[in-house]
Design a protein around this motif. Structure first.
Motif, PDB file in Angstrom:
ATOM      1  N   SER A 464      27.047  35.372  41.251  1.00 36.19           N
ATOM      2  CA  SER A 464      27.987  34.295  40.913  1.00 36.19           C
ATOM      3  C   SER A 464      29.281  34.474  41.707  1.00 36.19           C
ATOM      4  N   CYS A 465      29.160  34.715  42.989  1.00 33.93           N
ATOM      5  CA  CYS A 465      30.313  34.846  43.907  1.00 33.93           C
ATOM      6  C   CYS A 465      31.321  35.878  43.395  1.00 33.93           C
ATOM      7  N   HIS A 466      30.841  36.998  42.909  1.00 36.48           N
ATOM      8  CA  HIS A 466      31.694  38.100  42.433  1.00 36.48           C
ATOM      9  C   HIS A 466      32.507  37.726  41.188  1.00 36.48           C
ATOM     10  N   GLN A 467      32.195  36.629  40.546  1.00 30.75           N
ATOM     11  CA  GLN A 467      32.996  36.225  39.380  1.00 30.75           C
ATOM     12  C   GLN A 467      32.578  37.062  38.158  1.00 30.75           C
ATOM     13  N   GLU A 468      33.570  37.673  37.512  1.00 26.83           N
ATOM     14  CA  GLU A 468      33.247  38.552  36.375  1.00 26.83           C
ATOM     15  C   GLU A 468      32.615  37.793  35.215  1.00 26.83           C
ATOM     16  N   ILE A 469      32.873  36.483  35.152  1.00 27.61           N
ATOM     17  CA  ILE A 469      32.247  35.726  34.054  1.00 27.61           C
ATOM     18  C   ILE A 469      30.716  35.783  34.146  1.00 27.61           C
TER      19      ILE A 469
END
Ligand code: FMN
Length: 574
Positions: A464-469
């Motif tokens: 998820s593009c490095h997104q922590e979510i």
């Protein structure tokens, strides 16, 4: 009288350079490779994002609110507070009694589908949120109503202005024309129209923006459906009309009304949804397009940006996926499933307006397996059950799930097949080493399989593009579309339909998360092929079209929340 400024039906205002090229060279251009190539070229890769400006040009930021100056405005009451339909009742056929088709209820439909849900303020900036979510909160989707003569409404076409919660009358029909429209519509029904302003998303996201506009349209189809369900109404996506017809019905092809507006500010036709008090067994085949074209028009579109960046690839794919007129779709035979259950007795109007995307997740809180299974169950279509009863096709999208924190479920990679017909092809396309184990306590009818065990938080975040979510929720997922085959068989315009289905799936998850006391977020930024590689997908037969995450939200306390219509000095329940 026909308006001289109306353009001929085929010459709509969205750039159609391929169309022109056909007539110049005589060579037919196949739109399918254009759609497939757009998809390939707008993938985000680990070492390279899809092409965009790379920075935000604040000077050309588009106005999120379209208005038509000079159009008569019908002020709508803010009446959704008075609607008490419990969320759980939306999924029980006939549990909600059908409300009359009047000003109050049409106002509720638009408030809950496309209206403002709040304003947020931080360090002097203020921005509006809406009941329909949108990538980057840029809101490319515009809403319309095409109504027969009703109390407070002259028959005609209206644009919904969400900031002012009013309907702007774009076209007014005289008696004979109004009667023709009334005859074309089933008793006690009207149309909701949706269009997209691609530039609103392209301003920030460049070439990938066309995908996000389609996601947003899908979310909006679902918000219209849920809002209608809360009023006891049905809603059906009308799937046989061409985009030329939709453009004409929504008045998007009148050059004069968009004069002074750059072509990139203009609207692209998406959908007509038949909203009705009763069940509609056969959707209308024809609409009085020419009669509407000949109505009395009013209103001048506002310019949204002082300048634009030209994204040719978006014009190309918009044209390639322009829908022709098609036959009425056949009836979908759904697998017989047990009735859908929801424990949430909160008013659906409250739930719909409190829906928010989480900006961060706590990385700790688990959800119960029962809750998880219930959410997945809501992703399966059942006849007469919203929002899936709006779409005229069987599921084309399935879910690859990263289970991080679901009590009683081993963390790992799971697969939800939304239609058993896909099993053999999907299984053949996925990694050979996958387990294909059904979790022990999973309801029989849920086609959920554990593919791989393990802590996949890092790969979920990375994908998820490095997104922590992507890693900090109870679970996240990628939506796997039966891609190339569907587009090759059905036509390039299906490229948009696949994203719409992804948007509808997302809206189900948004509301189901709220109903379960957690939150979710749509994730349009993901590395397509990273997810494909994890699954072992080697060709483009199946493609990942959207990611989502669900878990315990961490609110940003620095943001001030302001009621949605406080700026108008208007309160709810007027
Ligand atoms: C298609 C789509 C893609 C999105 N992608 C992301 C994303 O990649 N990351 C993120 O943090 N939020 C994402 N969001 C959430 C939006 O930013 C959010 O919907 C918007 O800011 C409006 O806020 P609201 O949903 O609370 O009304 C996405 C939403 C949609 C509908």
């Amino acid at each position: 009288m026909a308006d001289p400024e109306a353009l001929p039906p085929t010459n709509h205002l969205v750039t159609r350079r391929h169309h022109d090229a056909i007539s110049e060279t005589g060579a037919a251009v196949d739109p399918i490779p254009i759609a497939l190539s757009y998809h390939q070229q707008t993938k985000h890769h680990l070492d390279r994002y899809a092409r965009s400006l790379g920075y935000l040009d604040w000077a050309s930021q588009p106005d999120p609110f379209r208005i038509f100056k000079g159009a008569v405005r019908v002020k709508l009451p803010l009446a959704a507070d008075g609607l008490t339909t419990p969320y759980a009742d939306l999924f029980t056929p006939l549990a909600v009694s059908s409300q009359p088709l009047d000003l109050r209820n049409i106002a509720i439909l638009f408030e809950l589908a496309l209206g403002l849900s709040a304003w947020k303020e931080f360090q002097g900036s203020r921005w509006a949120l809406r009941c329909n979510p949108s990538s980057g909160n840029l809101h490319p989707t515009e809403g319309y109503a095409i109504v027969p003569a009703l109390p407070h409404f002259k028959a005609g076409v209206y644009h919904y202005a969400s900031r002012d919660h009013c309907l702007e009358r774009r076209c007014c029909l005289e008696e004979g024309a109004a009667a023709e429209l009334a005859r074309a519509l089933p008793t006690d029904s009207f149309l909701v129209g949706l269009s997209s302003i691609h530039w609103r998303e392209a301003w920030k996201y460049g070439e990938r923006a066309f995908r996000y506009c389609q996601h947003d349209a899908g979310h909006a189809i679902a918000t219209v459906r849920y809002a209608g369900a809360a009023l006891g109404w049905t809603a059906l996506l009308l799937d046989s009309f061409s985009d030329d017809d939709v453009a004409a019905m929504l008045v998007l092809d009148r050059a004069g009304d968009f004069s002074g507006v750059d072509p990139y500010d203009r609207e692209h036709p998406d959908a007509l949804i038949l909203v009705s008090r009763g069940l509609v067994s056969t959707p209308p085949r024809a609409m009085p397009v020419e009669t509407i074209r000949a109505g009395h028009w009013a209103g001048q579109a506002n310019q949204l940006s002082p300048s634009h960046v030209d994204w040719d690839m978006i014009d190309d794919v918009a044209e390639a996926t322009w829908k022709p007129a098609t036959d009425l779709p056949g009836r979908v035979e759904h697998t017989l499933l047990p009735p859908l259950y929801s424990a949430c007795r909160t008013s659906s109007a409250t739930l719909i307006r409190q829906r928010r995307s989480c900006l961060a997740l706590d990385g700790q809180t688990p959800i119960a397996a029962e809750t998880f299974y219930r959410m997945l169950d809501h992703l399966l279509p059942r006849p007469g059950v919203p929002p899936w009863d709006t779409l005229s096709w069987p599921p084309q999208l399935h879910a690859g799930l990263f289970v991080h924190r679901v009590v009683g479920l081993t963390p790992g990679l799971y697969l939800l097949e939304r239609d058993q017909a896909i099993h053999d092809r999907l299984r053949a396309a996925l990694r050979l080493t996958f387990l294909w184990e059904k979790p022990a306590d999973c309801p029989e009818h849920l086609r959920l399989y554990r593919l791989m065990q393990g802590d996949l938080r890092s790969i979920a975040r990375l994908a998820s593009c490095h997104q922590e979510i992507g890693s900090d929720g109870a679970f996240s997922l990628g939506m796997i579309a039966d891609f190339t085959r569907t587009i090759r068989r059905q036509g390039a315009w299906w490229y948009r339909r696949l994203f719409w289905e992804a948007g509808v799936l997302g809206q189900v998850l948004y509301l189901e998360a709220e109903a379960a006391g957690v939150r979710s977020t749509g994730i349009g930024c993901y590395f397509d092929d990273t997810f494909h590689e994890l699954l072992g997908l080697a060709s483009d037969e199946f493609q990942d079209l959207y990611h989502f995450t669900v878990g315990r939200s961490v609110e940003d306390q620095r943001l001030l929340t302001i009621p949605p219509y406080a700026h108008l000095g208007r309160t709810r329940t007027e």
